[in-house]
Design a protein around this motif. Structure first.
Motif, PDB file in Angstrom:
ATOM      1  N   PRO A 105       0.816  -1.221   0.000  1.00 49.43           N
ATOM      2  CA  PRO A 105       0.000   0.000   0.000  1.00 49.43           C
ATOM      3  C   PRO A 105       0.850   1.273   0.000  1.00 49.43           C
ATOM      4  N   ARG A 106       0.335   2.303  -0.664  1.00 44.08           N
ATOM      5  CA  ARG A 106       1.027   3.591  -0.760  1.00 44.08           C
ATOM      6  C   ARG A 106       0.669   4.473   0.430  1.00 44.08           C
ATOM      7  N   PRO A 107       1.658   4.996   1.140  1.00 46.98           N
ATOM      8  CA  PRO A 107       1.371   5.975   2.201  1.00 46.98           C
ATOM      9  C   PRO A 107       0.648   7.187   1.627  1.00 46.98           C
ATOM     10  N   GLY A 108      -0.395   7.623   2.298  1.00 53.32           N
ATOM     11  CA  GLY A 108      -1.149   8.782   1.851  1.00 53.32           C
ATOM     12  C   GLY A 108      -2.342   8.454   0.990  1.00 53.32           C
ATOM     13  N   HIS A 109      -2.433   7.223   0.475  1.00 51.23           N
ATOM     14  CA  HIS A 109      -3.562   6.804  -0.347  1.00 51.23           C
ATOM     15  C   HIS A 109      -4.536   6.004   0.513  1.00 51.23           C
ATOM     16  N   ALA A 110      -5.677   5.662  -0.061  1.00 53.64           N
ATOM     17  CA  ALA A 110      -6.681   4.876   0.665  1.00 53.64           C
ATOM     18  C   ALA A 110      -6.341   3.391   0.691  1.00 53.64           C
ATOM     19  N   ASP A 111      -5.209   2.999   0.093  1.00 58.89           N
ATOM     20  CA  ASP A 111      -4.898   1.583  -0.106  1.00 58.89           C
ATOM     21  C   ASP A 111      -5.043   0.732   1.152  1.00 58.89           C
ATOM     22  N   LEU A 112      -4.282   1.068   2.190  1.00 60.23           N
ATOM     23  CA  LEU A 112      -4.255   0.229   3.385  1.00 60.23           C
ATOM     24  C   LEU A 112      -5.567   0.316   4.164  1.00 60.23           C
ATOM     25  N   ALA A 113      -6.046   1.520   4.412  1.00 62.34           N
ATOM     26  CA  ALA A 113      -7.284   1.680   5.172  1.00 62.34           C
ATOM     27  C   ALA A 113      -8.444   0.971   4.473  1.00 62.34           C
ATOM     28  N   GLY A 114      -8.502   1.085   3.136  1.00 66.45           N
ATOM     29  CA  GLY A 114      -9.585   0.451   2.393  1.00 66.45           C
ATOM     30  C   GLY A 114      -9.478  -1.063   2.379  1.00 66.45           C
ATOM     31  N   ALA A 115      -8.254  -1.589   2.211  1.00 66.62           N
ATOM     32  CA  ALA A 115      -8.076  -3.038   2.221  1.00 66.62           C
ATOM     33  C   ALA A 115      -8.470  -3.625   3.575  1.00 66.62           C
ATOM     34  N   LEU A 116      -8.112  -2.933   4.652  1.00 65.08           N
ATOM     35  CA  LEU A 116      -8.519  -3.388   5.985  1.00 65.08           C
ATOM     36  C   LEU A 116     -10.040  -3.337   6.142  1.00 65.08           C
ATOM     37  N   LYS A 117     -10.630  -2.252   5.665  1.00 66.09           N
ATOM     38  CA  LYS A 117     -12.080  -2.065   5.809  1.00 66.09           C
ATOM     39  C   LYS A 117     -12.874  -3.167   5.101  1.00 66.09           C
ATOM     40  N   TYR A 118     -12.476  -3.481   3.846  1.00 64.92           N
ATOM     41  CA  TYR A 118     -13.256  -4.427   3.045  1.00 64.92           C
ATOM     42  C   TYR A 118     -12.679  -5.843   3.052  1.00 64.92           C
ATOM     43  N   ASN A 119     -11.579  -6.038   3.806  1.00 66.51           N
ATOM     44  CA  ASN A 119     -10.965  -7.359   3.939  1.00 66.51           C
ATOM     45  C   ASN A 119     -10.492  -7.908   2.591  1.00 66.51           C
ATOM     46  N   PHE A 120      -9.907  -7.028   1.773  1.00 72.95           N
ATOM     47  CA  PHE A 120      -9.339  -7.444   0.500  1.00 72.95           C
ATOM     48  C   PHE A 120      -7.889  -7.879   0.708  1.00 72.95           C
ATOM     49  N   PRO A 121      -7.422  -8.878  -0.024  1.00 76.35           N
ATOM     50  CA  PRO A 121      -6.022  -9.309   0.113  1.00 76.35           C
ATOM     51  C   PRO A 121      -5.030  -8.356  -0.527  1.00 76.35           C
ATOM     52  N   ASP A 122      -5.502  -7.447  -1.376  1.00 75.27           N
ATOM     53  CA  ASP A 122      -4.651  -6.414  -1.944  1.00 75.27           C
ATOM     54  C   ASP A 122      -5.499  -5.159  -2.138  1.00 75.27           C
TER      55      ASP A 122
END
Length: 398
Positions: A105-122
């Protein structure tokens, strides 16, 4: 109530824009709509995606014979890049081997927060919807809202006041700001060539070093009468509605109304706009004001007091952080191994401040149009215009 929504992903087949609540009879100018979309794609520091896409809005419903008909307006904006992603992001199950996972995940983007929220593997699906590509659909909706405002002689324009450490060195008139919309060479949408050259130098440094850079854009609404918005409920204040609308744009991290930032460190005698009165004619109301004989020495309030427009220009600034996709990626962690790695890289821009200003124009236009329709109503433009003109006459004779 004027409402809009968008759908679509960055590399999907198309974006979808749905706009409802507009009165019938508003002239719809396809060339103006597409020019607004073109403006969003311009600016020094844009990436390769803007050389692929040539945005145009395909209107499916709600407009016939060049005018709105009162029913919802549906538009699509095709993604030309879709042909390169059709097998990567199919609607059906497709081939998992062709999936392009975003695993760091890219710092500053929604990548990590969104993956955690929706339980996506990437983070691929998060990236696709969180991308600022979505703002093109907002610009399409905002262009139609501007057509309503133009029928009432209200204009919305934007310009860039800062990129990195380079700042506009003087005040800008509304006429200068509005003239930027017709420029073929947008560059950084600054009214002053010398200031713009310094801004360009800031972008050049970011380009050379693999970095990104942010800045400040300013949106101005010209020709709005006093009395739009209200103080009576917290969620109906026009200042709050505008702040939320602009803050909702990707990468905007702060919103300022008028001289809100400098006002916080100044005495009241230097902040509040002294009131005067003139006995002269208020001018031609049909030409968009002025609407009242009450005058102001300055416009530090940005055209808003107590959540209500006061007849001066509305002035809203958005503070845009640097784009979070860097060619020299920052440190991250792998979703697969949980080990340290570099953040993923997706083709991206270096500076998008002018484009963000265009998207903010759309959000401001939609917000102001909604407030006007809530106050004046009207199922047709003729009815709305009659109600609006009567109110303006009331203001002018107060």
């Amino acid at each position: 109530m004027l409402r809009f929504s968008t759908a679509g992903e960055s590399h999907g087949e198309s974006l979808v824009a749905l706009l409802s609540g507009l009165p019938a009879g508003i002239p719809v100018d396809q060339s103006f709509l597409d020019h607004e979309l073109w403006r969003r794609q311009q600016g020094y520091g844009r990436g390769g995606r803007m050389r692929i896409e040539k945005d145009t809005a395909h209107i499916l419903s709600g407009v016939r014979h060049g005018h709105t008909i009162g029913s919802p307006i549906a538009m699509t904006l095709a993604n030309k890049d879709w042909k390169n992603w059709e097998e990567i992001l199919p609607v059906a199950e497709g081939d998992p081997e062709k999936h392009k996972a975003v695993t760091s995940p890219r710092p500053g983007h929604a990548d990590l927060a969104g993956a955690l929220k929706y339980n996506f593997p990437d983070a691929r699906y998060i990236l696709e919807r969180a991308s600022a590509r979505e703002s093109a659909a907002r610009v399409a909706c905002g262009a139609v809202a501007k057509m309503l405002l133009r029928a009432l002689r209200i204009e919305v324009a934007s310009h860039v006041t800062r990129v990195g450490g380079a700042e506009l060195s003087r005040e800008a008139t509304f006429q200068e700001i509005a003239a930027l919309a017709s420029r073929e060479d947008v560059l950084l949408a600054c009214v002053d060539p010398e200031s713009e050259a310094r801004m360009k130098a800031e972008v050049d440094v970011a380009l050379r070093t693999g970095d990104t850079i942010g800045g400040i854009f300013e949106v101005v609404v010209h020709g709005l009468p006093p009395g739009i918005g209200t103080h009576v409920n917290w969620d109906e204040r026009l200042d709050g509605l505008l702040a939320q609308a602009v803050m909702s744009l990707q990468a905007v991290k702060a919103v300022e109304l008028g001289r809100g930032v400098t006002a916080a460190q100044s005495p009241g005698s230097k902040v509040h706009d002294a009131i005067g009165y003139t006995s002269g004619d208020v001018g031609d109301l049909a030409a968009g004001g002025p609407f009242t004989k009450f005058t102001r020495e300055h416009n530090n309030a940005g055209g808003l007091e107590g959540g209500i427009s006061n007849g001066e220009d509305l002035v809203i600034r958005g503070y845009l952080k640097p784009i979070s996709t860097l060619r020299r990626p920052l440190a991250s962690v792998s979703f697969e191994t949980r080990e340290a790695t570099k953040a993923s890289y997706e083709r991206s821009d270096v500076c998008v401040v002018p484009a963000a200003g265009v998207a903010a124009e759309a959000m401001v236009a939609l917000t102001v149009a909604r407030s006007l329709l809530e106050k004046f109503g009207g199922d047709s433009l003729h009815e709305l215009h009659r109600n609006y003109t009567g109110y303006c006459h009331q203001i002018s004779t107060y």
